[in-house]
Design an enzyme around this catalytic site. Structure first.
Site, mmCIF file in Angstrom:
data_model
loop_
_atom_site.group_PDB
_atom_site.id
_atom_site.type_symbol
_atom_site.label_atom_id
_atom_site.label_comp_id
_atom_site.label_asym_id
_atom_site.label_seq_id
_atom_site.Cartn_x
_atom_site.Cartn_y
_atom_site.Cartn_z
ATOM 1 N N GLU A 137 11.768 -0.349 5.014
ATOM 2 C CA GLU A 137 12.587 -1.451 5.163
ATOM 3 C C GLU A 137 11.992 -2.782 4.880
ATOM 4 O OE1 GLU A 137 16.226 -1.373 4.904
ATOM 5 O OE2 GLU A 137 16.123 0.813 4.832
ATOM 6 N N GLN B 252 5.495 -11.328 6.864
ATOM 7 C CA GLN B 252 5.123 -12.163 8.111
ATOM 8 C C GLN B 252 4.402 -11.172 9.020
ATOM 9 O OE1 GLN B 252 7.561 -14.529 10.681
ATOM 10 N NE2 GLN B 252 6.104 -13.968 12.099
ATOM 11 N N LYS B 253 4.785 -9.846 9.228
ATOM 12 C CA LYS B 253 4.111 -8.912 10.130
ATOM 13 C C LYS B 253 2.428 -9.115 9.851
ATOM 14 C CE LYS B 253 3.318 -4.831 12.058
ATOM 15 N NZ LYS B 253 2.679 -4.015 11.064
ATOM 16 N N MET C 106 0.713 -1.167 -0.040
ATOM 17 C CA MET C 106 -0.019 -0.055 0.046
ATOM 18 C C MET C 106 0.862 1.285 0.052
ATOM 19 S SD MET C 106 -3.546 -0.926 1.926
ATOM 20 C CE MET C 106 -3.002 -0.577 3.685
ATOM 21 N N GLY C 107 2.166 1.051 -0.289
ATOM 22 C CA GLY C 107 3.020 2.124 -0.478
ATOM 23 C C GLY C 107 3.474 2.863 0.589
ATOM 24 N N TYR C 108 4.107 3.809 0.958
ATOM 25 C CA TYR C 108 4.854 4.647 1.915
ATOM 26 C C TYR C 108 6.074 3.530 2.508
ATOM 27 C CZ TYR C 108 5.698 8.295 4.993
ATOM 28 O OH TYR C 108 5.861 9.631 5.630
ATOM 29 N N GLN D 95 -3.219 -12.235 7.414
ATOM 30 C CA GLN D 95 -3.309 -11.888 6.326
ATOM 31 C C GLN D 95 -2.799 -12.946 5.120
ATOM 32 O OE1 GLN D 95 -3.104 -8.094 4.014
ATOM 33 N NE2 GLN D 95 -1.040 -8.600 3.854
ATOM 34 N N HIS E 238 9.093 -3.453 3.358
ATOM 35 C CA HIS E 238 8.858 -3.530 2.057
ATOM 36 C C HIS E 238 9.906 -3.997 1.120
ATOM 37 C CE1 HIS E 238 5.552 -0.766 3.249
ATOM 38 N NE2 HIS E 238 4.932 -1.551 2.970
ATOM 39 N N SER F 204 6.321 -0.714 9.956
ATOM 40 C CA SER F 204 5.182 -0.376 9.340
ATOM 41 C C SER F 204 4.959 1.085 9.024
ATOM 42 C CB SER F 204 4.035 -0.977 10.829
ATOM 43 O OG SER F 204 2.709 -0.171 10.378
HETATM 44 O O1 PAF Z 1 -0.286 -5.773 3.376
HETATM 45 C C1 PAF Z 1 -0.753 -4.926 2.586
HETATM 46 O O2 PAF Z 1 -0.016 -3.886 2.696
HETATM 47 C C2 PAF Z 1 -2.111 -4.894 2.124
HETATM 48 O O3 PAF Z 1 -3.135 -5.721 2.753
HETATM 49 C C3 PAF Z 1 -2.044 -5.681 0.754
HETATM 50 C C4 PAF Z 1 -1.769 -7.053 0.647
HETATM 51 C C5 PAF Z 1 -1.261 -5.239 -0.302
HETATM 52 C C6 PAF Z 1 -3.404 -5.586 0.073
HETATM 53 O O4 PAF Z 1 -3.917 -4.160 -0.141
#
Ligand code: PAF
Length: 281
Positions: A35, A149-150, A30-32, A154, A37, A186
């Site tokens: 480390e 894993q955070k 979801m951007g922003y 999900q 990501h 996060s």
């Molecule tokens: O983990 C996230 O950032 C979101 O839930 C995802 C998997 C990109 C879906 O929008």
């Protein structure tokens, strides 16, 4: 690095890369970017992807009406630079309008794993996540996708979705990336004041203590351990949303912590910010 905003253009490109025999990895975000990501992009590289597609989309349908969709942090320019630097070969930057038709009416509902933990507190959240991830799979046509894993619940639900709906996508899970203080990275950490940041350290510290205890004792009674964790969180002014121990695969509650087989998951409010963290024991 290619930049796509149109879903169909990404899909056509992905198909041509597949036909050229290239291995495609998807890193949904979801951007922003932080480390955490970047470690997902690194994992994609390490797994031998020829094309690494990073999707950057704050997905409106996974936010509840009183959640932080509107104020979720966004920084497209910095994100693009980070993707380029990290070795992404394509970025997908759609708008809500080009992801969802005005009369969009098909959703994916996982019916079991999503009933507890974050799913119980955020109605519709995992429906939104599964739906957007399924769309991203159809658009980026990845051979594999990397999740952190955070977001333990999900990642478990996505693996179930892939199994139950026969998606031809391998799910790779990358470990939690922490700040030197222990705080899990996060995008929402940006909401925290300095004082709140200090309080938030109790999350990772409590998990580390539980893990150390399991390592020492082999098996640990969850009721006693939970009481200790709750005390620690509350002593640091954190408002407990949930503190739960579950089977690492099924997410069913357990009464004993056992090494590698159980996961402890925490969700708290630190001021107005909801933070989650977890550790496999
Ligand atoms: O983990 C996230 O950032 C979101 O839930 C995802 C998997 C990109 C879906 O929008």
């Amino acid at each position: 690095m290619k930049i796509f905003t149109e879903p169909v253009k990404l899909q056509k490109w992905a198909e041509s890369r597949r036909l050229a025999g290239k291995k495609i990895a998807l890193v949904p975000t979801m951007g922003y970017l932080h480390e955490g990501h970047l470690s997902l992009i690194a994992a994609a590289k390490k797994k031998g992807a020829d094309e690494i597609v990073v999707s950057i989309f704050v997905n409106p349908i996974q936010f509840g009406p009183n959640e932080d969709y509107a104020r979720y942090p966004r920084d497209e320019k910095a994100d693009l630079a980070k993707c380029r630097q990290a070795g992404a070969t394509a970025v997908f930057f759609p708008t809500p309008d080009n992801m969802y038709a005005a009369d969009h009416s098909v959703y994916i509902n996982e019916m079991e794993l999503g009933n507890s933990l974050c799913g119980a507190r955020r109605p519709g959240h995992f429906r939104g996540v599964c739906t957007v991830v399924a769309k991203l799979f159809n658009l980026a046509k990845p051979h594999f996708a990397v999740f952190g894993q955070k977001d333990y619940q999900q990642e478990t639900i996505i693996r179930r979705m892939v199994r139950d709906l026969n998606f031809d996508v391998k799910i790779v899970v990358a470990p939690i990336v922490r700040e030197p203080s222990g705080l899990a990275r996060s995008s929402r950490n940006t909401y925290l004041s300095d004082a709140e940041r200090a309080q938030a350290l109790a999350l990772s510290a409590a998990l580390a203590e539980a893990r150390a205890e399991v390592k020492r004792a082999g098996e640990v009674d969850w009721k006693t351990c939970r009481a200790r964790i709750v005390r620690k969180l509350q002593a640091n002014k954190l408002k407990v949303d949930y503190v739960e121990a579950v089977d690492a695969d099924t997410l069913k509650p357990v009464t004993k912590l056992v090494a590698k087989k159980t996961t402890v998951l925490l969700a708290v409010y630190c001021g107005a910010t909801r933070l989650i963290d977890n550790a496999v024991m």
